[in-house]
Design a protein around this motif. Structure first.
Motif, mmCIF file in Angstrom:
data_model
loop_
_atom_site.group_PDB
_atom_site.id
_atom_site.type_symbol
_atom_site.label_atom_id
_atom_site.label_comp_id
_atom_site.label_asym_id
_atom_site.label_seq_id
_atom_site.Cartn_x
_atom_site.Cartn_y
_atom_site.Cartn_z
ATOM 1 N N LYS A 1 0.838 -1.204 0.000
ATOM 2 C CA LYS A 1 0.000 0.000 0.000
ATOM 3 C C LYS A 1 0.872 1.254 0.000
ATOM 4 N N PHE B 1 0.986 4.299 -2.778
ATOM 5 C CA PHE B 1 0.812 5.736 -2.536
ATOM 6 C C PHE B 1 2.046 6.527 -2.975
ATOM 7 N N LEU C 1 -2.290 3.314 -8.196
ATOM 8 C CA LEU C 1 -3.690 3.094 -7.807
ATOM 9 C C LEU C 1 -4.017 1.600 -7.797
ATOM 10 N N VAL D 1 -2.543 0.057 -4.672
ATOM 11 C CA VAL D 1 -3.285 0.395 -3.452
ATOM 12 C C VAL D 1 -4.569 -0.435 -3.371
ATOM 13 N N PHE D 2 -5.291 -0.520 -4.481
ATOM 14 C CA PHE D 2 -6.516 -1.331 -4.490
ATOM 15 C C PHE D 2 -6.197 -2.795 -4.209
ATOM 16 N N HIS E 1 -5.438 -3.449 -0.563
ATOM 17 C CA HIS E 1 -6.679 -3.435 0.218
ATOM 18 C C HIS E 1 -7.413 -4.764 0.071
ATOM 19 N N TRP F 1 -11.941 2.463 2.691
ATOM 20 C CA TRP F 1 -10.768 1.609 2.911
ATOM 21 C C TRP F 1 -10.473 1.474 4.400
ATOM 22 N N LEU G 1 -13.344 -5.340 -6.132
ATOM 23 C CA LEU G 1 -12.317 -4.622 -5.372
ATOM 24 C C LEU G 1 -12.582 -4.614 -3.871
ATOM 25 N N VAL H 1 -14.696 -3.041 -1.974
ATOM 26 C CA VAL H 1 -14.965 -1.759 -1.316
ATOM 27 C C VAL H 1 -16.467 -1.653 -1.071
ATOM 28 N N LEU I 1 -5.642 12.288 -3.103
ATOM 29 C CA LEU I 1 -5.924 10.950 -2.552
ATOM 30 C C LEU I 1 -4.909 10.538 -1.476
ATOM 31 N N PRO I 2 -3.589 10.647 -1.731
ATOM 32 C CA PRO I 2 -2.647 10.315 -0.644
ATOM 33 C C PRO I 2 -2.818 11.215 0.578
#
Lengths: 57, 443
Positions: A2, A6, A44, A47-48, A51, B195, B330, B332, B393-394
Protein backbone atom coordinates in the motif's frame (compact mmCIF):
# COMPACT_ATOMS: atom_id res chain seq x y z
CA UNK A 1 2.45 -2.73 -0.99
CA UNK A 2 0.00 0.00 0.00
CA UNK A 3 2.83 2.39 0.88
CA UNK A 4 4.54 1.68 -2.45
CA UNK A 5 1.23 2.36 -4.20
CA UNK A 6 0.81 5.74 -2.54
CA UNK A 7 4.45 6.63 -3.22
CA UNK A 8 3.91 5.80 -6.90
CA UNK A 9 0.82 8.04 -6.92
CA UNK A 10 2.87 10.95 -5.58
CA UNK A 11 5.80 10.17 -7.89
CA UNK A 12 3.51 10.14 -10.93
CA UNK A 13 2.09 13.50 -9.91
CA UNK A 14 5.59 14.98 -9.54
CA UNK A 15 6.55 13.67 -13.01
CA UNK A 16 3.46 15.34 -14.49
CA UNK A 17 4.19 18.63 -12.70
CA UNK A 18 7.84 18.64 -13.73
CA UNK A 19 6.94 17.97 -17.35
CA UNK A 20 4.34 20.73 -17.50
CA UNK A 21 6.41 23.37 -15.73
CA UNK A 22 9.87 22.71 -17.12
CA UNK A 23 9.36 21.34 -20.64
CA UNK A 24 8.43 23.77 -23.39
CA UNK A 25 8.13 21.65 -26.54
CA UNK A 26 4.88 19.79 -26.98
CA UNK A 27 6.01 16.24 -27.79
CA UNK A 28 8.30 15.51 -24.80
CA UNK A 29 5.89 17.32 -22.50
CA UNK A 30 3.06 15.09 -23.67
CA UNK A 31 5.20 11.99 -23.31
CA UNK A 32 6.21 12.78 -19.75
CA UNK A 33 2.65 13.70 -18.76
CA UNK A 34 1.35 10.38 -20.09
CA UNK A 35 4.23 8.54 -18.38
CA UNK A 36 3.37 10.25 -15.11
CA UNK A 37 -0.28 9.28 -15.47
CA UNK A 38 0.84 5.70 -16.15
CA UNK A 39 2.85 5.66 -12.92
CA UNK A 40 -0.19 7.02 -11.05
CA UNK A 41 -2.45 4.31 -12.47
CA UNK A 42 0.09 1.67 -11.45
CA UNK A 43 0.11 3.15 -7.94
CA UNK A 44 -3.69 3.09 -7.81
CA UNK A 45 -3.73 -0.56 -8.87
CA UNK A 46 -1.25 -1.43 -6.10
CA UNK A 47 -3.28 0.39 -3.45
CA UNK A 48 -6.52 -1.33 -4.49
CA UNK A 49 -4.74 -4.68 -4.63
CA UNK A 50 -3.24 -4.30 -1.16
CA UNK A 51 -6.68 -3.43 0.22
CA UNK A 52 -8.16 -6.52 -1.43
CA UNK A 53 -5.41 -8.81 -0.13
CA UNK A 54 -5.76 -7.43 3.42
CA UNK A 55 -9.51 -8.10 3.35
CA UNK A 56 -9.02 -11.68 2.14
CA UNK A 57 -6.59 -12.35 4.99
CA UNK B 1 -4.14 40.72 -10.05
CA UNK B 2 -7.51 42.35 -9.49
CA UNK B 3 -10.61 40.32 -8.57
CA UNK B 4 -13.03 39.95 -11.49
CA UNK B 5 -15.70 42.63 -11.74
CA UNK B 6 -19.31 41.45 -11.54
CA UNK B 7 -22.16 43.26 -13.25
CA UNK B 8 -25.24 43.96 -11.14
CA UNK B 9 -27.21 41.32 -13.07
CA UNK B 10 -24.51 38.71 -12.53
CA UNK B 11 -24.33 39.54 -8.85
CA UNK B 12 -28.10 39.16 -8.37
CA UNK B 13 -28.11 35.90 -10.35
CA UNK B 14 -25.19 34.64 -8.29
CA UNK B 15 -26.97 35.43 -5.01
CA UNK B 16 -30.14 33.65 -6.18
CA UNK B 17 -28.05 30.66 -7.27
CA UNK B 18 -26.27 30.49 -3.93
CA UNK B 19 -29.62 30.56 -2.13
CA UNK B 20 -30.60 27.43 -4.10
CA UNK B 21 -27.33 25.73 -3.17
CA UNK B 22 -28.41 24.20 0.20
CA UNK B 23 -30.93 22.02 -1.65
CA UNK B 24 -27.96 20.00 -2.93
CA UNK B 25 -26.94 19.27 0.66
CA UNK B 26 -30.50 18.35 1.65
CA UNK B 27 -30.74 16.01 -1.33
CA UNK B 28 -27.42 14.29 -0.65
CA UNK B 29 -28.38 13.80 3.01
CA UNK B 30 -31.65 12.14 1.99
CA UNK B 31 -29.89 9.94 -0.57
CA UNK B 32 -27.28 8.78 1.96
CA UNK B 33 -29.97 8.10 4.56
CA UNK B 34 -32.26 6.24 2.18
CA UNK B 35 -29.45 4.00 0.92
CA UNK B 36 -28.49 3.02 4.48
CA UNK B 37 -30.29 0.76 6.95
CA UNK B 38 -33.40 1.79 8.85
CA UNK B 39 -31.63 1.25 12.16
CA UNK B 40 -29.09 3.95 11.26
CA UNK B 41 -31.42 6.49 9.62
CA UNK B 42 -31.54 9.10 12.39
CA UNK B 43 -27.78 8.79 12.82
CA UNK B 44 -27.25 9.42 9.10
CA UNK B 45 -29.36 12.59 9.13
CA UNK B 46 -27.77 13.87 12.35
CA UNK B 47 -24.31 13.14 10.93
CA UNK B 48 -25.24 15.20 7.85
CA UNK B 49 -26.29 18.11 10.02
CA UNK B 50 -23.15 17.85 12.14
CA UNK B 51 -20.70 17.69 9.24
CA UNK B 52 -22.33 20.72 7.58
CA UNK B 53 -21.96 22.63 10.84
CA UNK B 54 -18.35 21.52 11.37
CA UNK B 55 -17.37 22.18 7.75
CA UNK B 56 -18.85 25.69 7.78
CA UNK B 57 -17.19 26.45 11.12
CA UNK B 58 -13.75 25.19 10.11
CA UNK B 59 -13.99 27.02 6.78
CA UNK B 60 -14.81 30.21 8.67
CA UNK B 61 -11.90 29.76 11.08
CA UNK B 62 -9.10 28.95 8.62
CA UNK B 63 -10.42 27.23 5.49
CA UNK B 64 -10.98 30.48 3.61
CA UNK B 65 -7.59 31.75 4.76
CA UNK B 66 -6.03 28.81 2.87
CA UNK B 67 -8.33 28.86 -0.16
CA UNK B 68 -8.62 32.60 -0.76
CA UNK B 69 -10.14 34.13 -3.87
CA UNK B 70 -8.74 35.32 -7.20
CA UNK B 71 -6.99 38.63 -6.67
CA UNK B 72 -6.43 38.00 -2.97
CA UNK B 73 -3.15 37.76 -1.07
CA UNK B 74 -1.16 34.57 -1.65
CA UNK B 75 2.15 32.80 -1.08
CA UNK B 76 3.92 32.31 -4.41
CA UNK B 77 7.18 30.75 -5.55
CA UNK B 78 9.19 31.31 -8.72
CA UNK B 79 9.84 28.28 -10.92
CA UNK B 80 11.25 28.27 -14.45
CA UNK B 81 10.99 32.04 -14.56
CA UNK B 82 7.29 32.07 -13.69
CA UNK B 83 5.47 32.92 -10.48
CA UNK B 84 3.33 30.06 -9.13
CA UNK B 85 0.67 30.75 -6.56
CA UNK B 86 0.70 27.94 -3.96
CA UNK B 87 -1.41 29.03 -1.04
CA UNK B 88 -3.65 31.93 -0.07
CA UNK B 89 -2.46 34.26 2.67
CA UNK B 90 -5.78 35.57 3.92
CA UNK B 91 -6.55 36.17 7.59
CA UNK B 92 -8.36 33.68 9.81
CA UNK B 93 -11.99 34.20 10.86
CA UNK B 94 -12.81 36.07 7.61
CA UNK B 95 -10.87 39.04 9.00
CA UNK B 96 -9.67 41.28 6.23
CA UNK B 97 -12.49 40.14 3.95
CA UNK B 98 -13.47 43.35 2.15
CA UNK B 99 -17.15 43.76 2.96
CA UNK B 100 -17.52 46.37 0.23
CA UNK B 101 -16.28 43.91 -2.41
CA UNK B 102 -19.16 41.71 -3.55
CA UNK B 103 -16.84 39.30 -5.37
CA UNK B 104 -14.79 38.36 -2.29
CA UNK B 105 -17.91 37.97 -0.17
CA UNK B 106 -19.65 35.82 -2.76
CA UNK B 107 -16.50 33.69 -3.14
CA UNK B 108 -16.39 33.14 0.64
CA UNK B 109 -20.10 32.26 0.69
CA UNK B 110 -19.68 29.88 -2.26
CA UNK B 111 -16.68 28.26 -0.56
CA UNK B 112 -18.62 27.68 2.65
CA UNK B 113 -21.48 26.04 0.72
CA UNK B 114 -19.05 23.97 -1.33
CA UNK B 115 -17.07 22.61 1.58
CA UNK B 116 -20.30 21.62 3.34
CA UNK B 117 -21.37 19.73 0.22
CA UNK B 118 -17.97 18.03 -0.10
CA UNK B 119 -18.15 16.96 3.56
CA UNK B 120 -21.49 15.20 3.00
CA UNK B 121 -20.09 12.91 0.30
CA UNK B 122 -17.99 10.57 2.52
CA UNK B 123 -21.05 9.89 4.72
CA UNK B 124 -22.45 7.72 1.94
CA UNK B 125 -19.35 5.51 1.94
CA UNK B 126 -19.20 5.22 5.73
CA UNK B 127 -22.92 4.56 6.25
CA UNK B 128 -24.01 2.23 9.08
CA UNK B 129 -20.55 2.00 10.69
CA UNK B 130 -18.92 5.45 10.94
CA UNK B 131 -19.01 6.96 14.42
CA UNK B 132 -20.55 10.42 14.77
CA UNK B 133 -17.49 11.87 16.49
CA UNK B 134 -15.23 10.41 13.82
CA UNK B 135 -17.40 11.93 11.06
CA UNK B 136 -16.92 15.34 12.64
CA UNK B 137 -13.17 14.87 13.23
CA UNK B 138 -12.67 13.71 9.64
CA UNK B 139 -14.66 16.71 8.42
CA UNK B 140 -12.26 19.03 10.26
CA UNK B 141 -9.43 17.53 8.17
CA UNK B 142 -11.42 17.78 4.94
CA UNK B 143 -12.66 21.34 5.49
CA UNK B 144 -9.43 22.59 7.02
CA UNK B 145 -6.76 20.94 4.88
CA UNK B 146 -7.77 18.86 1.86
CA UNK B 147 -10.56 20.97 0.37
CA UNK B 148 -9.02 24.47 0.76
CA UNK B 149 -5.62 23.36 -0.55
CA UNK B 150 -7.09 21.99 -3.76
CA UNK B 151 -9.82 24.62 -4.09
CA UNK B 152 -7.15 27.33 -3.93
CA UNK B 153 -5.36 25.74 -6.87
CA UNK B 154 -8.58 25.70 -8.90
CA UNK B 155 -10.63 28.68 -7.74
CA UNK B 156 -8.32 30.82 -5.64
CA UNK B 157 -6.05 31.83 -8.51
CA UNK B 158 -3.66 28.99 -7.66
CA UNK B 159 -1.16 27.14 -9.81
CA UNK B 160 -3.69 24.94 -11.64
CA UNK B 161 -5.54 28.05 -12.79
CA UNK B 162 -2.19 29.55 -13.82
CA UNK B 163 -1.39 26.71 -16.24
CA UNK B 164 -2.95 28.84 -18.98
CA UNK B 165 -0.96 32.07 -18.65
CA UNK B 166 2.24 30.38 -17.41
CA UNK B 167 2.40 27.33 -19.69
CA UNK B 168 0.06 28.16 -22.54
CA UNK B 169 -2.33 25.33 -21.66
CA UNK B 170 -5.65 26.78 -22.83
CA UNK B 171 -7.21 28.87 -20.08
CA UNK B 172 -5.57 26.81 -17.36
CA UNK B 173 -7.42 24.15 -15.40
CA UNK B 174 -11.16 24.82 -15.70
CA UNK B 175 -13.85 23.64 -13.32
CA UNK B 176 -16.87 25.92 -13.27
CA UNK B 177 -19.15 24.06 -10.87
CA UNK B 178 -16.85 21.90 -8.77
CA UNK B 179 -16.53 18.49 -10.45
CA UNK B 180 -13.02 18.35 -9.03
CA UNK B 181 -12.83 20.74 -6.07
CA UNK B 182 -16.09 19.56 -4.49
CA UNK B 183 -17.09 16.22 -6.00
CA UNK B 184 -13.79 14.47 -6.68
CA UNK B 185 -12.25 15.70 -3.42
CA UNK B 186 -15.31 14.44 -1.51
CA UNK B 187 -15.38 11.20 -3.51
CA UNK B 188 -11.69 10.44 -2.96
CA UNK B 189 -12.17 11.12 0.76
CA UNK B 190 -15.09 8.67 0.62
CA UNK B 191 -12.76 6.08 -0.93
CA UNK B 192 -10.24 6.62 1.87
CA UNK B 193 -12.96 6.27 4.50
CA UNK B 194 -14.30 3.07 2.89
CA UNK B 195 -10.77 1.61 2.91
CA UNK B 196 -10.11 2.58 6.53
CA UNK B 197 -13.49 1.48 7.92
CA UNK B 198 -13.71 -1.77 5.97
CA UNK B 199 -16.99 -3.34 4.84
CA UNK B 200 -20.13 -3.67 6.97
CA UNK B 201 -20.57 -6.87 8.95
CA UNK B 202 -22.21 -9.46 6.74
CA UNK B 203 -21.49 -7.60 3.51
CA UNK B 204 -19.15 -10.33 2.28
CA UNK B 205 -19.41 -14.09 2.76
CA UNK B 206 -16.45 -16.15 3.94
CA UNK B 207 -15.71 -16.83 0.26
CA UNK B 208 -15.58 -13.09 -0.43
CA UNK B 209 -18.87 -12.90 -2.33
CA UNK B 210 -20.82 -9.67 -1.74
CA UNK B 211 -24.34 -9.91 -0.33
CA UNK B 212 -27.03 -7.37 -1.10
CA UNK B 213 -27.95 -4.97 1.71
CA UNK B 214 -30.58 -2.83 0.00
CA UNK B 215 -31.29 0.73 1.11
CA UNK B 216 -34.22 1.03 3.49
CA UNK B 217 -36.13 3.88 1.80
CA UNK B 218 -35.89 4.41 -1.93
CA UNK B 219 -38.47 7.22 -1.74
CA UNK B 220 -35.95 9.25 0.29
CA UNK B 221 -33.36 8.51 -2.38
CA UNK B 222 -35.53 9.65 -5.28
CA UNK B 223 -36.80 12.72 -3.44
CA UNK B 224 -33.16 13.50 -2.70
CA UNK B 225 -32.41 13.32 -6.43
CA UNK B 226 -35.01 15.98 -7.20
CA UNK B 227 -33.72 18.26 -4.44
CA UNK B 228 -30.14 17.73 -5.56
CA UNK B 229 -31.13 18.86 -9.07
CA UNK B 230 -32.41 22.21 -7.73
CA UNK B 231 -29.26 22.65 -5.67
CA UNK B 232 -27.01 21.78 -8.60
CA UNK B 233 -28.63 24.39 -10.84
CA UNK B 234 -27.61 26.94 -8.22
CA UNK B 235 -24.17 25.43 -7.64
CA UNK B 236 -23.21 25.33 -11.32
CA UNK B 237 -24.63 28.78 -12.07
CA UNK B 238 -22.90 30.45 -9.13
CA UNK B 239 -19.60 28.69 -9.84
CA UNK B 240 -19.71 29.58 -13.53
CA UNK B 241 -20.40 33.26 -12.77
CA UNK B 242 -17.74 33.53 -10.07
CA UNK B 243 -14.91 31.34 -11.33
CA UNK B 244 -15.44 30.80 -15.06
CA UNK B 245 -16.19 34.47 -15.64
CA UNK B 246 -19.33 33.88 -17.69
CA UNK B 247 -21.77 36.64 -18.43
CA UNK B 248 -25.28 36.44 -16.96
CA UNK B 249 -26.60 35.77 -20.47
CA UNK B 250 -25.04 32.33 -20.41
CA UNK B 251 -26.69 31.15 -17.18
CA UNK B 252 -29.64 29.57 -19.06
CA UNK B 253 -27.11 27.43 -20.95
CA UNK B 254 -25.73 26.26 -17.60
CA UNK B 255 -29.23 25.21 -16.50
CA UNK B 256 -29.88 23.41 -19.80
CA UNK B 257 -26.60 21.47 -19.86
CA UNK B 258 -26.88 20.53 -16.17
CA UNK B 259 -30.40 19.16 -16.63
CA UNK B 260 -29.63 17.34 -19.88
CA UNK B 261 -26.56 15.62 -18.45
CA UNK B 262 -28.50 14.44 -15.39
CA UNK B 263 -31.41 13.21 -17.49
CA UNK B 264 -29.18 11.39 -19.97
CA UNK B 265 -27.25 9.69 -17.15
CA UNK B 266 -30.43 8.59 -15.35
CA UNK B 267 -32.01 7.21 -18.53
CA UNK B 268 -28.78 5.41 -19.41
CA UNK B 269 -28.70 3.84 -15.96
CA UNK B 270 -32.36 2.85 -16.29
CA UNK B 271 -31.77 1.28 -19.71
CA UNK B 272 -28.65 -0.58 -18.59
CA UNK B 273 -30.26 -2.00 -15.45
CA UNK B 274 -33.37 -2.91 -17.49
CA UNK B 275 -31.19 -4.83 -19.96
CA UNK B 276 -29.09 -6.53 -17.28
CA UNK B 277 -31.66 -7.24 -14.54
CA UNK B 278 -34.92 -7.20 -16.59
CA UNK B 279 -36.22 -4.28 -14.49
CA UNK B 280 -34.80 -0.81 -13.93
CA UNK B 281 -33.13 -0.44 -10.52
CA UNK B 282 -34.36 2.66 -8.69
CA UNK B 283 -31.29 3.25 -6.53
CA UNK B 284 -28.89 2.78 -9.46
CA UNK B 285 -30.99 5.16 -11.57
CA UNK B 286 -30.76 7.67 -8.73
CA UNK B 287 -26.99 7.25 -8.63
CA UNK B 288 -26.95 7.71 -12.41
CA UNK B 289 -28.90 10.97 -12.08
CA UNK B 290 -26.46 12.38 -9.52
CA UNK B 291 -23.43 11.23 -11.51
CA UNK B 292 -24.78 13.15 -14.52
CA UNK B 293 -25.07 16.27 -12.38
CA UNK B 294 -21.54 15.75 -11.03
CA UNK B 295 -20.04 15.24 -14.49
CA UNK B 296 -21.83 18.28 -15.90
CA UNK B 297 -20.42 20.65 -13.29
CA UNK B 298 -16.92 21.25 -14.65
CA UNK B 299 -17.87 22.31 -18.15
CA UNK B 300 -21.48 23.39 -17.66
CA UNK B 301 -20.89 26.87 -19.10
CA UNK B 302 -18.71 25.81 -22.03
CA UNK B 303 -20.38 22.77 -23.57
CA UNK B 304 -23.19 22.49 -26.08
CA UNK B 305 -26.45 20.78 -25.08
CA UNK B 306 -25.56 17.83 -27.31
CA UNK B 307 -22.19 17.47 -25.56
CA UNK B 308 -24.03 17.52 -22.22
CA UNK B 309 -26.11 14.54 -23.34
CA UNK B 310 -22.96 12.62 -24.34
CA UNK B 311 -21.29 13.48 -21.01
CA UNK B 312 -24.40 12.26 -19.18
CA UNK B 313 -24.56 8.98 -21.11
CA UNK B 314 -20.90 8.21 -20.34
CA UNK B 315 -21.44 9.13 -16.67
CA UNK B 316 -24.45 6.80 -16.50
CA UNK B 317 -22.48 3.89 -17.96
CA UNK B 318 -19.48 4.57 -15.70
CA UNK B 319 -21.52 4.67 -12.51
CA UNK B 320 -23.38 1.41 -13.17
CA UNK B 321 -20.27 -0.62 -13.93
CA UNK B 322 -18.02 1.00 -11.35
CA UNK B 323 -20.47 0.42 -8.47
CA UNK B 324 -20.56 -3.27 -9.35
CA UNK B 325 -16.79 -3.43 -9.92
CA UNK B 326 -15.94 -1.73 -6.63
CA UNK B 327 -18.28 -3.97 -4.65
CA UNK B 328 -17.69 -7.32 -6.33
CA UNK B 329 -14.09 -7.17 -7.56
CA UNK B 330 -12.32 -4.62 -5.37
CA UNK B 331 -13.96 -5.36 -2.03
CA UNK B 332 -14.97 -1.76 -1.32
CA UNK B 333 -18.28 -1.45 0.55
CA UNK B 334 -19.84 1.88 -0.44
CA UNK B 335 -23.55 1.84 0.52
CA UNK B 336 -24.26 5.28 -0.95
CA UNK B 337 -22.30 4.84 -4.17
CA UNK B 338 -20.32 7.96 -3.23
CA UNK B 339 -17.04 6.79 -4.76
CA UNK B 340 -18.48 5.90 -8.15
CA UNK B 341 -20.81 8.88 -8.36
CA UNK B 342 -18.61 11.65 -6.99
CA UNK B 343 -14.99 10.54 -7.50
CA UNK B 344 -15.35 8.83 -10.86
CA UNK B 345 -18.11 11.16 -12.07
CA UNK B 346 -16.05 14.17 -11.02
CA UNK B 347 -12.92 12.96 -12.78
CA UNK B 348 -14.94 12.24 -15.93
CA UNK B 349 -16.45 15.73 -15.68
CA UNK B 350 -12.98 17.29 -15.50
CA UNK B 351 -11.75 15.32 -18.52
CA UNK B 352 -14.90 16.14 -20.48
CA UNK B 353 -13.97 19.83 -20.39
CA UNK B 354 -10.83 19.02 -22.36
CA UNK B 355 -12.83 16.96 -24.84
CA UNK B 356 -16.01 19.00 -25.33
CA UNK B 357 -15.54 22.56 -24.06
CA UNK B 358 -15.86 25.29 -26.65
CA UNK B 359 -14.07 28.15 -25.03
CA UNK B 360 -14.32 31.79 -26.00
CA UNK B 361 -11.01 32.52 -27.68
CA UNK B 362 -10.86 36.10 -26.45
CA UNK B 363 -11.94 37.56 -23.13
CA UNK B 364 -13.80 35.37 -20.72
CA UNK B 365 -17.07 37.22 -21.20
CA UNK B 366 -17.01 37.14 -24.97
CA UNK B 367 -20.39 35.87 -26.15
CA UNK B 368 -20.79 32.91 -28.46
CA UNK B 369 -18.58 29.91 -28.99
CA UNK B 370 -15.29 29.92 -30.82
CA UNK B 371 -13.82 26.45 -30.78
CA UNK B 372 -10.12 26.68 -30.12
CA UNK B 373 -8.60 23.26 -30.79
CA UNK B 374 -5.03 22.49 -29.88
CA UNK B 375 -5.12 24.96 -27.05
CA UNK B 376 -3.74 22.46 -24.59
CA UNK B 377 -6.91 22.73 -22.54
CA UNK B 378 -7.23 18.97 -22.24
CA UNK B 379 -3.62 18.75 -21.03
CA UNK B 380 -4.46 21.27 -18.29
CA UNK B 381 -7.43 19.08 -17.34
CA UNK B 382 -5.17 16.01 -17.30
CA UNK B 383 -2.81 17.78 -14.89
CA UNK B 384 -5.83 18.44 -12.66
CA UNK B 385 -6.73 14.75 -12.66
CA UNK B 386 -3.10 13.85 -11.90
CA UNK B 387 -3.23 16.24 -8.94
CA UNK B 388 -6.43 14.65 -7.65
CA UNK B 389 -4.91 11.16 -7.78
CA UNK B 390 -1.33 12.02 -6.83
CA UNK B 391 -1.89 14.73 -4.22
CA UNK B 392 -5.48 14.74 -2.92
CA UNK B 393 -5.92 10.95 -2.55
CA UNK B 394 -2.65 10.31 -0.64
CA UNK B 395 -3.26 13.43 1.47
CA UNK B 396 -6.83 12.57 2.46
CA UNK B 397 -5.98 8.90 3.04
CA UNK B 398 -2.95 9.81 5.13
CA UNK B 399 -4.87 12.29 7.27
CA UNK B 400 -7.73 9.88 7.92
CA UNK B 401 -5.31 6.99 8.56
CA UNK B 402 -3.54 9.12 11.18
CA UNK B 403 -6.87 10.13 12.71
CA UNK B 404 -7.85 6.46 12.90
CA UNK B 405 -4.63 5.74 14.82
CA UNK B 406 -5.59 8.21 17.55
CA UNK B 407 -9.38 8.01 17.41
CA UNK B 408 -10.95 4.83 16.09
CA UNK B 409 -13.38 5.75 13.33
CA UNK B 410 -15.39 2.55 13.07
CA UNK B 411 -18.09 1.72 15.57
CA UNK B 412 -17.54 -1.54 17.47
CA UNK B 413 -19.31 -4.76 16.54
CA UNK B 414 -22.07 -4.34 19.12
CA UNK B 415 -22.88 -0.88 17.80
CA UNK B 416 -23.17 -2.19 14.28
CA UNK B 417 -25.42 -5.05 15.39
CA UNK B 418 -27.72 -2.74 17.37
CA UNK B 419 -27.71 -0.05 14.72
CA UNK B 420 -26.15 3.37 14.99
CA UNK B 421 -29.41 4.97 16.14
CA UNK B 422 -29.76 2.97 19.34
CA UNK B 423 -26.05 2.64 20.03
CA UNK B 424 -24.99 6.25 19.51
CA UNK B 425 -28.22 8.23 19.88
CA UNK B 426 -30.21 6.06 22.27
CA UNK B 427 -33.36 6.04 20.13
CA UNK B 428 -34.42 4.71 16.75
CA UNK B 429 -35.50 6.79 13.78
CA UNK B 430 -38.86 5.12 13.34
CA UNK B 431 -41.62 4.25 15.81
CA UNK B 432 -42.34 0.58 16.48
CA UNK B 433 -45.18 0.65 13.96
CA UNK B 434 -42.69 1.22 11.18
CA UNK B 435 -39.87 -1.19 11.92
CA UNK B 436 -38.19 -2.93 9.04
CA UNK B 437 -37.19 -6.52 8.55
CA UNK B 438 -33.50 -5.73 8.63
CA UNK B 439 -33.92 -4.83 12.32
CA UNK B 440 -34.23 -8.55 12.98
CA UNK B 441 -31.70 -9.90 10.53
CA UNK B 442 -28.62 -11.15 12.32
CA UNK B 443 -25.57 -10.10 10.32
Amino acid sequence: MKLIGFLLLVAGWIIVLTAVILLRSAAPRMGFVLAGMGVEILGLVLVFRSHLLRRRD
Amino acid sequence: MQPPALSDTSMVLCIISLLLNPFAGVGLSLINTGLGRSRSAAHAMLASLCVIAVAAGVYFVWGFAVEGAPGGRAHAIALAGKSWNLLAAESWFFRGLPFDSPFALLAAWFGMMSVALAALIPLGAGADRWRLGACCASTVLLAGVTYPLFAHDVWGGGWLAQLGPNCGLGRGFLDAGGSSAIQAVGGLTALSIAWILGPRRGKYTMEGMPTAIPGHNVVFVLLGCLLVWIGWLGLNSAGAILFAGIDSGRVPLVAVTTTLAAGAAALTAAALTRIRFRKPDASLCANGWVSGLVASSAGCAFITPLSAVVIGIVAGVLVIFSIEWLEARLGVDDPGGSISVHALGGIWGVLSVGLFAQLPSGGSNEPGFALNPGSGQWLAQLVGVATLLGFVLPLTYGLNWLLNRFYRQRVDAEGERQGMDLYELGAGAYPESATHTDEFTLR
